[in-house]
Scaffold this motif. Structure first.
Motif, PDB file in Angstrom:
ATOM      1  N   ILE A 103       0.160  26.796   2.307  1.00  0.00           N
ATOM      2  CA  ILE A 103      -0.087  27.236   0.937  1.00  0.00           C
ATOM      3  C   ILE A 103       1.147  26.959   0.088  1.00  0.00           C
ATOM      4  N   GLY A 104       1.002  26.070  -0.901  1.00  0.00           N
ATOM      5  CA  GLY A 104       2.092  25.730  -1.799  1.00  0.00           C
ATOM      6  C   GLY A 104       2.998  24.655  -1.237  1.00  0.00           C
ATOM      7  N   GLY A 105       3.808  24.082  -2.129  1.00  0.00           N
ATOM      8  CA  GLY A 105       4.808  23.112  -1.711  1.00  0.00           C
ATOM      9  C   GLY A 105       4.331  21.684  -1.604  1.00  0.00           C
ATOM     10  N   ALA A 106       3.078  21.420  -1.981  1.00  0.00           N
ATOM     11  CA  ALA A 106       2.550  20.050  -1.886  1.00  0.00           C
ATOM     12  C   ALA A 106       1.886  19.676  -3.208  1.00  0.00           C
ATOM     13  N   ASP A 107       2.636  19.817  -4.294  1.00  0.00           N
ATOM     14  CA  ASP A 107       2.090  19.580  -5.631  1.00  0.00           C
ATOM     15  C   ASP A 107       1.892  18.086  -5.907  1.00  0.00           C
ATOM     16  N   GLU A 108       0.674  17.745  -6.263  1.00  0.00           N
ATOM     17  CA  GLU A 108       0.368  16.401  -6.747  1.00  0.00           C
ATOM     18  C   GLU A 108      -0.609  16.545  -7.897  1.00  0.00           C
ATOM     19  N   PHE A 109      -0.344  15.830  -8.975  1.00  0.00           N
ATOM     20  CA  PHE A 109      -1.233  15.881 -10.139  1.00  0.00           C
ATOM     21  C   PHE A 109      -1.252  14.519 -10.818  1.00  0.00           C
ATOM     22  N   PHE A 136      -6.982  10.139  -8.245  1.00  0.00           N
ATOM     23  CA  PHE A 136      -6.612  11.372  -8.941  1.00  0.00           C
ATOM     24  C   PHE A 136      -6.352  12.500  -7.944  1.00  0.00           C
ATOM     25  N   GLN A 137      -5.295  13.256  -8.241  1.00  0.00           N
ATOM     26  CA  GLN A 137      -4.910  14.405  -7.417  1.00  0.00           C
ATOM     27  C   GLN A 137      -4.744  15.639  -8.305  1.00  0.00           C
ATOM     28  N   TRP A 138      -5.072  16.786  -7.726  1.00  0.00           N
ATOM     29  CA  TRP A 138      -4.774  18.049  -8.410  1.00  0.00           C
ATOM     30  C   TRP A 138      -4.757  19.140  -7.347  1.00  0.00           C
ATOM     31  N   HIS A 139      -3.613  19.353  -6.716  1.00  0.00           N
ATOM     32  CA  HIS A 139      -3.532  20.359  -5.663  1.00  0.00           C
ATOM     33  C   HIS A 139      -2.092  20.786  -5.448  1.00  0.00           C
ATOM     34  N   GLU A 140      -1.947  21.941  -4.839  1.00  0.00           N
ATOM     35  CA  GLU A 140      -0.631  22.471  -4.459  1.00  0.00           C
ATOM     36  C   GLU A 140      -0.530  22.694  -2.951  1.00  0.00           C
ATOM     37  N   ASP A 141      -1.672  22.832  -2.280  1.00  0.00           N
ATOM     38  CA  ASP A 141      -1.693  23.169  -0.860  1.00  0.00           C
ATOM     39  C   ASP A 141      -1.963  21.941  -0.008  1.00  0.00           C
ATOM     40  N   THR A 142      -1.695  22.072   1.276  1.00  0.00           N
ATOM     41  CA  THR A 142      -2.034  21.018   2.226  1.00  0.00           C
ATOM     42  C   THR A 142      -2.385  21.674   3.564  1.00  0.00           C
ATOM     43  N   PHE A 143      -2.424  20.900   4.645  1.00  0.00           N
ATOM     44  CA  PHE A 143      -2.892  21.409   5.929  1.00  0.00           C
ATOM     45  C   PHE A 143      -2.366  20.529   7.039  1.00  0.00           C
ATOM     46  N   THR A 144      -2.366  21.056   8.234  1.00  0.00           N
ATOM     47  CA  THR A 144      -2.083  20.236   9.394  1.00  0.00           C
ATOM     48  C   THR A 144      -3.379  19.578   9.850  1.00  0.00           C
ATOM     49  N   LEU A 145      -3.239  18.566  10.671  1.00  0.00           N
ATOM     50  CA  LEU A 145      -4.415  17.841  11.146  1.00  0.00           C
ATOM     51  C   LEU A 145      -5.079  18.624  12.272  1.00  0.00           C
ATOM     52  N   PRO A 146      -6.390  18.845  12.216  1.00  0.00           N
ATOM     53  CA  PRO A 146      -7.060  19.528  13.318  1.00  0.00           C
ATOM     54  C   PRO A 146      -6.954  18.749  14.623  1.00  0.00           C
ATOM     55  N   ALA A 147      -6.956  19.450  15.725  1.00  0.00           N
ATOM     56  CA  ALA A 147      -6.926  18.793  17.034  1.00  0.00           C
ATOM     57  C   ALA A 147      -8.129  17.862  17.169  1.00  0.00           C
ATOM     58  N   GLY A 148      -7.877  16.646  17.602  1.00  0.00           N
ATOM     59  CA  GLY A 148      -8.948  15.684  17.808  1.00  0.00           C
ATOM     60  C   GLY A 148      -9.363  14.924  16.572  1.00  0.00           C
ATOM     61  N   ALA A 149      -8.784  15.251  15.414  1.00  0.00           N
ATOM     62  CA  ALA A 149      -9.141  14.548  14.179  1.00  0.00           C
ATOM     63  C   ALA A 149      -8.416  13.214  14.094  1.00  0.00           C
ATOM     64  N   THR A 150      -8.981  12.311  13.333  1.00  0.00           N
ATOM     65  CA  THR A 150      -8.375  11.013  13.072  1.00  0.00           C
ATOM     66  C   THR A 150      -7.836  10.999  11.651  1.00  0.00           C
ATOM     67  N   ARG A 151      -6.520  10.750  11.512  1.00  0.00           N
ATOM     68  CA  ARG A 151      -5.912  10.703  10.179  1.00  0.00           C
ATOM     69  C   ARG A 151      -6.195   9.342   9.552  1.00  0.00           C
ATOM     70  N   LEU A 152      -6.726   9.368   8.342  1.00  0.00           N
ATOM     71  CA  LEU A 152      -7.197   8.146   7.699  1.00  0.00           C
ATOM     72  C   LEU A 152      -6.359   7.704   6.511  1.00  0.00           C
ATOM     73  N   ALA A 153      -5.632   8.636   5.890  1.00  0.00           N
ATOM     74  CA  ALA A 153      -4.830   8.290   4.718  1.00  0.00           C
ATOM     75  C   ALA A 153      -3.788   9.369   4.491  1.00  0.00           C
ATOM     76  N   GLY A 154      -2.710   8.992   3.791  1.00  0.00           N
ATOM     77  CA  GLY A 154      -1.648   9.939   3.480  1.00  0.00           C
ATOM     78  C   GLY A 154      -0.937   9.547   2.200  1.00  0.00           C
ATOM     79  N   SER A 155      -0.019  10.407   1.752  1.00  0.00           N
ATOM     80  CA  SER A 155       0.826  10.107   0.594  1.00  0.00           C
ATOM     81  C   SER A 155       2.226  10.601   0.891  1.00  0.00           C
ATOM     82  N   ASP A 156       3.154  10.317  -0.021  1.00  0.00           N
ATOM     83  CA  ASP A 156       4.525  10.760   0.184  1.00  0.00           C
ATOM     84  C   ASP A 156       4.644  12.278   0.132  1.00  0.00           C
ATOM     85  N   VAL A 157       3.738  12.941  -0.581  1.00  0.00           N
ATOM     86  CA  VAL A 157       3.797  14.401  -0.736  1.00  0.00           C
ATOM     87  C   VAL A 157       2.993  15.110   0.347  1.00  0.00           C
ATOM     88  N   ALA A 158       1.815  14.615   0.628  1.00  0.00           N
ATOM     89  CA  ALA A 158       0.924  15.247   1.609  1.00  0.00           C
ATOM     90  C   ALA A 158       0.503  14.193   2.632  1.00  0.00           C
TER      91      ALA A 158
END
Length: 240
Positions: A103-109, A136-158
């Motif tokens: 919660i918080g610390g991953a601001d992108e707009f 387009f982005q508008w968020h402040e929160d992020t998350f860890t990757l669930p076990a078994g999930a495949t990561r498909l994209a990322g950014s410098d902030v999240a």
């Protein structure tokens, strides 16, 4: 093809997904539990979409329907039916599969750069996007990757901007559904908040839209069409 859409906040519409749904002849049922709508039984639907909102993904007190919604997301995902969580929806999908919400610390707009992973390049949905694209982005929160999930994209902030669990349960942090018309609506609907929290955005919007809008719109519609295509594939596989 019946699609259940769960809206978590006013003015958070389906945007470019509407084009893809119309093209596929989908029947779309929109529920607004934040206004008191009851969530239906999931067995009458082929796919589930969970939209964004200002809540954090752990705010069960403010959004007491969240636990039921998490269960629906798991039900659809585990059953192989298509799931799409956008922004808050992606954070809820991560929570549904026992990941951590940050919660918080991953601001992108605004229109920001997202980069596809190698796994994203061969994924049936993210393959519709280029290796690097504005969206387009508008968020402040992020998350860890669930076990078994495949990561498909990322950014410098999240680092976790898009992931897939199972056949077709997708969490997408960025607002690919928000084309320029949708963003203009947000500019009007949230003008006072934007003036306070995103100074200069409204004044510089036209320049930003001219620089990034067309490319972002094209990528967003391609992703929307690719995700909607997973619904038909899933229905055929179940019928077989």
């Amino acid at each position: 093809m019946r699609v259940l859409v769960v809206q978590n906040f006013g003015d958070e519409g389906i945007g470019q997904l509407a084009v893809a749904f119309d093209e596929a002849g989908a029947e779309v049922d929109v529920r607004r539990p934040y206004e008191g709508d009851q969530l239906p039984a999931g067995d009458g639907y082929d796919a589930l979409v969970v939209l964004g909102g200002p809540q954090n993904a752990r705010d069960d007190a403010g959004s007491p329907y969240f636990p039921q919604l998490l269960g629906m997301m798991r039900e659809f995902g585990n059953d192989g039916r298509s799931v799409l969580g956008i922004c808050l929806g992606s954070q809820l999908l991560a929570r549904a599969y026992d990941a951590d919400n940050i919660i918080g610390g991953a601001d992108e707009f605004g229109w920001c750069t997202v980069k596809r992973t190698g796994e994203g390049a061969v994924d049936s949905v993210l393959a519709a996007a280029p290796d690097s694209f504005p969206i387009f982005q508008w968020h402040e929160d992020t998350f860890t990757l669930p076990a078994g999930a495949t990561r498909l994209a990322g950014s410098d902030v999240a680092v976790n901007q898009a992931f897939r669990i199972g056949r077709a349960a997708y969490g997408i942090q960025f607002h690919f559904e928000a084309d320029q018309a949708h963003v203009r609506h947000w500019n009007e609907a949230f003008a006072e908040s934007l003036k306070a929290h995103q100074p200069g955005w409204l004044e510089g919007y036209e320049e930003e839209a001219a620089r990034h809008g067309a490319a972002a719109d094209a990528v967003g519609l391609a992703i929307a069409r690719a995700w909607v295509a997973t619904i038909a594939v899933g229905a055929k596989s179940k019928a077989a």
